[in-house]
Write a protein that holds these residues in place. Structure first.
Motif: not given
Length: 241
Positions: A12-18, A49-60, A74-76
């Motif tokens: 399941i591919i989920v693209p994210t930005y903020n 820049p809103d910390g999405t990746q940090e939340i994903v790491k917690q979900l891991q 690295p960017k959009k």
């Protein structure tokens, strides 16, 4: 049918930005609605820049790094290339693409999987424009714009599906790899190009009615520039397909 499900794996591919406010809930709902399905969630984050990746790491830490894969960029860089990036890391024989903003509810995933197994379809796409489908939370203007864009595309392209611009789909991985390699669009036109080219290639496409819900948290990425790109993409497909 159960035997077939057991042999399949769904990436399941989920693209994210903020999507910091949405990603935990969408992951929870996917696990809730697919309790007996072998799947992985691939989050392709474009440098939020809103910390999405940090939340994903917690979900891991909660679900395991084998179930939640964070594959950032690295960017959009565009929606189309986000799917291509996620596809490189997919280990399933089926791939689901869906939005992270809760507009695509994971409760429909079992229907997608069931429909694919029963029909042998190469692609199952969610549609707002058949009985049982619809939208919730949109203004009248946005409904008219969406419907108008869909009617215009149908008139020009005759794709054989009712919802061209939807982005909630299940693909056989091999089919997605084939179709995606022939696409040139990078933004919101990408979804339309994918389904049109799949139809032209003769792939079996089935539809499942869904209700599209406007995002609850965060802001929409769709603006005037995307509408212009849509019209340019429609013209391109008219000429090339």
């Amino acid at each position: 049918m159960e035997a077939k499900v057991e042999k399949n794996k769904y990436s399941i591919i989920v693209p994210t930005y903020n999507e910091r406010l949405n990603i935990a809930l969408i992951v929870y709902l996917i696990f809730k609605h697919l309790p007996n399905i072998n799947f992985e969630i691939i989050v392709v984050d474009d440098g939020s820049p809103d910390g999405t990746q940090e939340i994903v790491k917690q979900l891991q830490q909660v679900y395991g790094e084998d179930r939640i894969l964070l594959r950032p960029r690295p960017k959009k860089l565009g929606l189309g290339t986000a799917y291509m990036h996620g596809l490189k890391h997919a280990t399933g024989n089926f791939v689901v693409i869906m939005d992270a903003d809760l507009s695509h509810h994971p409760k429909y995933l079992p229907s997608f999987i069931k429909t694919q197994i029963e029909t042998g379809a190469s692609i199952v796409t969610g549609t707002r424009y058949v009985k049982g489908g619809g939208v919730h939370g949109w203004t009248l203007m946005r409904k008219l714009t969406s419907r108008g864009a869909n009617v215009l595309a149908h008139t020009c392209l005759w794709p054989g599906v009712s919802d061209l611009t939807g982005s909630f789909r299940l693909y056989k991985k091999s089919v997605l790899e084939d179709v995606i390699s022939s696409c040139v669009s990078k933004g919101y036109v990408f979804q339309m190009e994918m389904i049109v080219r799949a139809s032209r290639k003769g792939y079996h496409i089935e539809e499942v009615p869904i209700t599209f819900v406007d995002r609850v948290y965060g802001s929409s990425k769709l603006g005037g520039s995307e509408i212009v790109e849509y019209l340019k993409g429609l013209l391109y497909l008219l000429v090339t397909t």
